[in-house]
Design a protein around this motif. Sequence first.
Motif, PDB file in Angstrom:
ATOM      1  N   MET A 330     -47.349   3.745  -1.168  1.00  0.00           N
ATOM      2  CA  MET A 330     -46.675   4.745  -1.840  1.00  0.00           C
ATOM      3  C   MET A 330     -45.307   4.480  -2.704  1.00  0.00           C
ATOM      4  O   MET A 330     -45.155   4.808  -3.496  1.00  0.00           O
ATOM      5  CB  MET A 330     -46.010   5.333  -0.612  1.00  0.00           C
ATOM      6  CG  MET A 330     -46.913   6.543  -0.103  1.00  0.00           C
ATOM      7  SD  MET A 330     -46.223   7.101   1.699  1.00  0.00           S
ATOM      8  CE  MET A 330     -44.825   8.178   0.869  1.00  0.00           C
ATOM      9  N   SER A 333     -46.853   3.140  -5.999  1.00  0.00           N
ATOM     10  CA  SER A 333     -47.316   4.291  -6.698  1.00  0.00           C
ATOM     11  C   SER A 333     -46.044   5.194  -7.139  1.00  0.00           C
ATOM     12  O   SER A 333     -46.300   6.407  -7.816  1.00  0.00           O
ATOM     13  CB  SER A 333     -48.293   5.234  -5.958  1.00  0.00           C
ATOM     14  OG  SER A 333     -49.131   4.487  -5.486  1.00  0.00           O
ATOM     15  N   ALA A 334     -44.830   4.748  -7.042  1.00  0.00           N
ATOM     16  CA  ALA A 334     -43.553   5.286  -7.598  1.00  0.00           C
ATOM     17  C   ALA A 334     -43.326   6.738  -6.740  1.00  0.00           C
ATOM     18  O   ALA A 334     -43.290   7.491  -7.618  1.00  0.00           O
ATOM     19  CB  ALA A 334     -43.446   5.369  -8.951  1.00  0.00           C
ATOM     20  N   LEU A 335     -43.896   6.934  -5.604  1.00  0.00           N
ATOM     21  CA  LEU A 335     -43.646   8.226  -5.271  1.00  0.00           C
ATOM     22  C   LEU A 335     -42.179   8.173  -4.502  1.00  0.00           C
ATOM     23  O   LEU A 335     -41.668   7.409  -3.810  1.00  0.00           O
ATOM     24  CB  LEU A 335     -44.664   8.406  -3.848  1.00  0.00           C
ATOM     25  CG  LEU A 335     -45.931   8.295  -4.133  1.00  0.00           C
ATOM     26  CD1 LEU A 335     -46.778   8.838  -2.965  1.00  0.00           C
ATOM     27  CD2 LEU A 335     -46.259   9.187  -5.207  1.00  0.00           C
ATOM     28  N   PRO A 336     -41.683   9.511  -4.877  1.00  0.00           N
ATOM     29  CA  PRO A 336     -40.239   9.573  -4.169  1.00  0.00           C
ATOM     30  C   PRO A 336     -40.372   9.802  -2.687  1.00  0.00           C
ATOM     31  O   PRO A 336     -41.373  10.402  -2.270  1.00  0.00           O
ATOM     32  CB  PRO A 336     -39.607  11.040  -4.944  1.00  0.00           C
ATOM     33  CG  PRO A 336     -40.894  11.801  -5.194  1.00  0.00           C
ATOM     34  CD  PRO A 336     -41.995  10.678  -5.538  1.00  0.00           C
ATOM     35  N   PHE A 341     -40.091   4.482  -6.839  1.00  0.00           N
ATOM     36  CA  PHE A 341     -39.577   5.451  -7.745  1.00  0.00           C
ATOM     37  C   PHE A 341     -38.552   5.527  -8.401  1.00  0.00           C
ATOM     38  O   PHE A 341     -38.217   5.728  -9.518  1.00  0.00           O
ATOM     39  CB  PHE A 341     -39.559   6.625  -6.779  1.00  0.00           C
ATOM     40  CG  PHE A 341     -39.148   7.942  -7.394  1.00  0.00           C
ATOM     41  CD1 PHE A 341     -39.669   8.641  -8.260  1.00  0.00           C
ATOM     42  CD2 PHE A 341     -37.833   8.327  -6.766  1.00  0.00           C
ATOM     43  CE1 PHE A 341     -39.066   9.790  -8.879  1.00  0.00           C
ATOM     44  CE2 PHE A 341     -37.302   9.643  -7.367  1.00  0.00           C
ATOM     45  CZ  PHE A 341     -37.800  10.336  -8.384  1.00  0.00           C
TER      46      PHE A 341
ATOM     47  N   PHE B 102     -42.777  13.613 -10.714  1.00  0.00           N
ATOM     48  CA  PHE B 102     -43.237  12.521  -9.680  1.00  0.00           C
ATOM     49  C   PHE B 102     -43.498  13.252  -8.172  1.00  0.00           C
ATOM     50  O   PHE B 102     -44.071  12.834  -7.358  1.00  0.00           O
ATOM     51  CB  PHE B 102     -42.053  11.497  -9.516  1.00  0.00           C
ATOM     52  CG  PHE B 102     -41.996  10.471 -10.649  1.00  0.00           C
ATOM     53  CD1 PHE B 102     -41.364  10.480 -11.810  1.00  0.00           C
ATOM     54  CD2 PHE B 102     -42.839   9.321 -10.224  1.00  0.00           C
ATOM     55  CE1 PHE B 102     -41.782   9.430 -12.725  1.00  0.00           C
ATOM     56  CE2 PHE B 102     -43.178   8.416 -11.024  1.00  0.00           C
ATOM     57  CZ  PHE B 102     -42.431   8.330 -12.438  1.00  0.00           C
ATOM     58  N   LEU B 103     -42.410  14.260  -8.016  1.00  0.00           N
ATOM     59  CA  LEU B 103     -42.653  15.030  -6.523  1.00  0.00           C
ATOM     60  C   LEU B 103     -43.776  15.630  -6.627  1.00  0.00           C
ATOM     61  O   LEU B 103     -44.735  15.604  -5.563  1.00  0.00           O
ATOM     62  CB  LEU B 103     -41.669  16.110  -6.426  1.00  0.00           C
ATOM     63  CG  LEU B 103     -40.292  15.771  -6.011  1.00  0.00           C
ATOM     64  CD1 LEU B 103     -39.267  16.965  -6.125  1.00  0.00           C
ATOM     65  CD2 LEU B 103     -40.441  15.368  -4.456  1.00  0.00           C
ATOM     66  N   SER B 105     -46.611  14.501  -8.083  1.00  0.00           N
ATOM     67  CA  SER B 105     -47.668  13.509  -7.824  1.00  0.00           C
ATOM     68  C   SER B 105     -47.496  12.966  -6.327  1.00  0.00           C
ATOM     69  O   SER B 105     -48.530  12.339  -5.898  1.00  0.00           O
ATOM     70  CB  SER B 105     -47.543  12.467  -9.067  1.00  0.00           C
ATOM     71  OG  SER B 105     -46.501  11.528  -8.642  1.00  0.00           O
ATOM     72  N   ALA B 106     -46.572  12.952  -5.977  1.00  0.00           N
ATOM     73  CA  ALA B 106     -46.294  12.653  -4.394  1.00  0.00           C
ATOM     74  C   ALA B 106     -47.195  13.600  -3.585  1.00  0.00           C
ATOM     75  O   ALA B 106     -48.355  13.087  -2.832  1.00  0.00           O
ATOM     76  CB  ALA B 106     -45.150  12.681  -3.811  1.00  0.00           C
ATOM     77  N   PHE B 109     -51.119  12.603  -4.265  1.00  0.00           N
ATOM     78  CA  PHE B 109     -51.214  11.401  -3.836  1.00  0.00           C
ATOM     79  C   PHE B 109     -51.848  11.445  -2.059  1.00  0.00           C
ATOM     80  O   PHE B 109     -52.812  10.975  -1.857  1.00  0.00           O
ATOM     81  CB  PHE B 109     -50.127  10.448  -3.738  1.00  0.00           C
ATOM     82  CG  PHE B 109     -50.395   9.025  -2.973  1.00  0.00           C
ATOM     83  CD1 PHE B 109     -50.788   7.975  -4.042  1.00  0.00           C
ATOM     84  CD2 PHE B 109     -50.126   8.764  -1.753  1.00  0.00           C
ATOM     85  CE1 PHE B 109     -50.896   6.719  -3.464  1.00  0.00           C
ATOM     86  CE2 PHE B 109     -50.182   7.445  -1.376  1.00  0.00           C
ATOM     87  CZ  PHE B 109     -50.800   6.469  -2.249  1.00  0.00           C
ATOM     88  N   PHE B 110     -50.903  12.376  -1.381  1.00  0.00           N
ATOM     89  CA  PHE B 110     -51.457  12.633  -0.030  1.00  0.00           C
ATOM     90  C   PHE B 110     -52.985  13.448   0.249  1.00  0.00           C
ATOM     91  O   PHE B 110     -53.637  13.387   0.976  1.00  0.00           O
ATOM     92  CB  PHE B 110     -50.376  13.337   0.723  1.00  0.00           C
ATOM     93  CG  PHE B 110     -49.296  12.178   1.361  1.00  0.00           C
ATOM     94  CD1 PHE B 110     -49.741  11.558   2.632  1.00  0.00           C
ATOM     95  CD2 PHE B 110     -48.536  11.623   0.501  1.00  0.00           C
ATOM     96  CE1 PHE B 110     -49.021  10.519   3.058  1.00  0.00           C
ATOM     97  CE2 PHE B 110     -47.554  10.671   1.066  1.00  0.00           C
ATOM     98  CZ  PHE B 110     -48.016  10.235   2.475  1.00  0.00           C
TER      99      PHE B 110
END
Lengths: 613, 306
Positions: A330, A333-336, A341, B102-103, B105-106, B109-110
């Motif tokens: 995570m 992959s630069a996830l907040p 990130f 980015f949020l 994309s989070a 990702f899941f």
Amino acid sequence: MNLLNLNFSLIFDPLSQFFVFLILLVSIPCAVYSIGYLKHHYSSKKILLAWFLLVLFVGSMLMVVTVSNALLFLIFWEIMSLVSFFFVVFDTEDKKSIKAGILYIIMTHLGTAFIVFSFLLMFKYANSFDYYAIKQACLLMPAHTKNVVFLFLLIGFGTKAGIVPVHIWLPYAHPQAPSHISGIMSGVMIKTAVYGIIRFIIYILGADTLWWGNLILILASISCLIGIMYALIENDIKKLLAYSSVENMGIILFGVGASMVFISKGLPVLAVLALSAGLYHLINHGIFKSLLFLGAGSVYKATGLRNIEKLGGLIKPMPFTAVSFLIGSMAISALPPLNGFASEWLTLQVLFNGALNCSGAQAIAMCFYAAVLAITGGLAAACFVKAFGVTFLGLPRSEPARQAREVPPLMYYPMFFLSALIVIFGLFSAQIFKSLNRISQSLYGVNESTYNFSSGSFVITPVNTLSCAGLSIPFIAVMLIAIMVMVYLAVRIFAGPGKVTRDRTWSCGYYKIDSRNAYTGTAFSKPFRIAFSFFYRTSRKTEEIKSSYYHVKSIKYKTSITPVFKKYIYDLIYKRTFYAAKYLSKFQSGSIHFYIACIFMAIVFLILFMNRF
Amino acid sequence: MKTMIILLQTLMLIALAPLLSGLIRKIKNNLRMRKGAVVVQPYYNFFKLMAKEEVISENVSWIFRITPYIVLSTVILALFMVPVILSEAPLNITGDFIVIIFLLSAGRFFMALSALEAGSAFGGMGSSREMFISSLVEPIALLTVFAVSINAQSTSLYAVFMQNNMQVSAVIAGMALLFVAIAETSRLPVDNQKTHLELTMIHEAMVLEYSGRSLALIELAGYIKQIIFFTLTVNIIIPFNLFPAGDIFAVSLNIAVYFLKLLTLCALIGFIEVMSAKVRLFRVVDFLAFGLVLATIAVIIALLGY
């Protein structure tokens, strides 16, 4: 100059302190991890050797970033390279290790040769190897010499950093070392090259030429794209991580290169911001990449496999390793709200502010770099969905994966420690960024309150003229958790506890599915292989084994890509070198008179040469 | 006070989000001379799914269970950061346009991870294709962000939305964002929400194993993501702050115009969906390349100052 009269004093300016901190931060958990990792895997003599080499390795890296003398720097640089070479060939019975080791030692010495050249050029002006003396002398150095020194330093350190096109050794050498060393090599050792770039190019040469920074930015974007594209189709988990290191070095160099551009354009505030962003990503990458390598090492220890096609479903037998690897994936992959990130956001802000404050082609270039960073981020996320998903989720694809057990606590505690660091470096990004700013400020010799990029203690605000955009990771984290809890409670209250039944996976009515039905790593990366086939140059072969004319018993499917750099650059050089050597071997006549004549001619030539210069 | 307004606005948009999908469906059906389901059908579906029991695969782990909550909370947080009513920013300092991307994309990702959980080929297929498309969408989204942020001199969404003159670059950027919106909300021609054939699914293949309330939450997250992208698109093309006077009348006029814009976009999307067929996965690259070109043009024009 008397070589014996070397100045052994060390420097502990903020930059060196930072790197010492990074080296210790990553090496100590890796060392603890190695206790469990080496046990039962090697003989006790070899374990002793590994510890000796580890101490030597970490010690030489610490010296590299603290000595204040270019000659001593080279000596410790060489020790660091040699010790890491011994680690690459640590599994001596593995032919691949020897091959990777030879490639590594050739490439790293080529790089060192360029560094030696540049140091000698600087010595010619400074008459000393002392950093301060060289720094003073560089002010008087003519521009074209400076350019040559810069290029040599860039090639030299770039080879160690693994930037494209001199990255060729990295994906072979890093995976071959024992996993804790892979972690240190990717997490720290290649960062010493960034130290070299910052110390020698920015600090000593004083990056005042515009094209230097731009060259680094272009190389950074190439490294990013090519590193992640190769990582994406790689099925060897450690090799995948090594290629991803190439990509992340690119992201770090975005910060460093942008900083050089800004300083030569007379924008010191942005230069400080950019360098701090680069350093931030540097330390973040050190943390999560070593964590990921340790995770890969645990998988290897538990199953004896590195090929993700044969793994799968490991989240059940190895929950602790899986959680750590997930956090690492995570973050990368630069996830907040994790640390990767924060640094990627800052790098984007650097490029954005660059686009605002530069003009013309430079501004467009900055936007272009940001787009490269964005597609890299997208591909990195895909790459790590693949790395984590295929390895840890679904069903096990082989017998060793089915029988995997969780590694001993001594191995997963260091991983927990690094995972905690990832969270901490995300949550306290504002404070950490503040201290990184101090490092950049001291490097550029500026110290003003305008260089403060945070408002309050939890918010980062990069400089902006009209209105500020900010990032508060603690806020994001708290909000995410709060919303999650609220959603959960709302669902519980309004819809009751709910009933969950476990049943077989739906597969269009076909109920005998097993691990062969699950997507493999190769299948996962297939859309990328096809869409980017101009780059990968894929070739595939399908072979049908038939039991009769009508019935196909099984299908053999083979797909491979053309390693462009290896095939079109390195193999060519390799071939030409051998060809030349063969040609030169005709001189090897065996006649001693001829050899003496050659030596005599060489001496005459040298005398003439010395007199000429 | 401002926090309360933001909270209220978020809740209102969450409540409204499914309506957009119902509306688009209705528009599509009417264009095809069909009667179609009622506009509030997505709400019926939501409550029906909430009440149903869940059947999950026996291969899955905890990631599969928490994914719906993660996906939903990331989109809600992203919605928090999108300004609709307020013209000043109470939460300005906490996140900007880039954070929203980015949020989202989070969450993705899941979703992609949980699609790999069940061990069926469909999940993997959806996961792989979704990540493929999203990695191509990412640079378009970011260049769009850069184009409008260069106009506003800041990546803060409040600064971006509170421009009260129409810029050429913003219009082009908004058009590029429309490509992103189509791809991200899995609409034709990139993906088909209504497909019943597993092999042609992208987003639907990822959620194939979900049922009951998990599916309801994921669908709600999808609706919210859609309203985020639609809001961003319309407010970039036509500035939100058309009536900059600060009194309550101007604010309500602005909001009325905002809903009118949303309605227009829904009609446009419905029209595009009726007029286009789903393209092959590798033709999506061409479709998105067009968006990338638009975004690049937008950035260059923005740098020129228009």
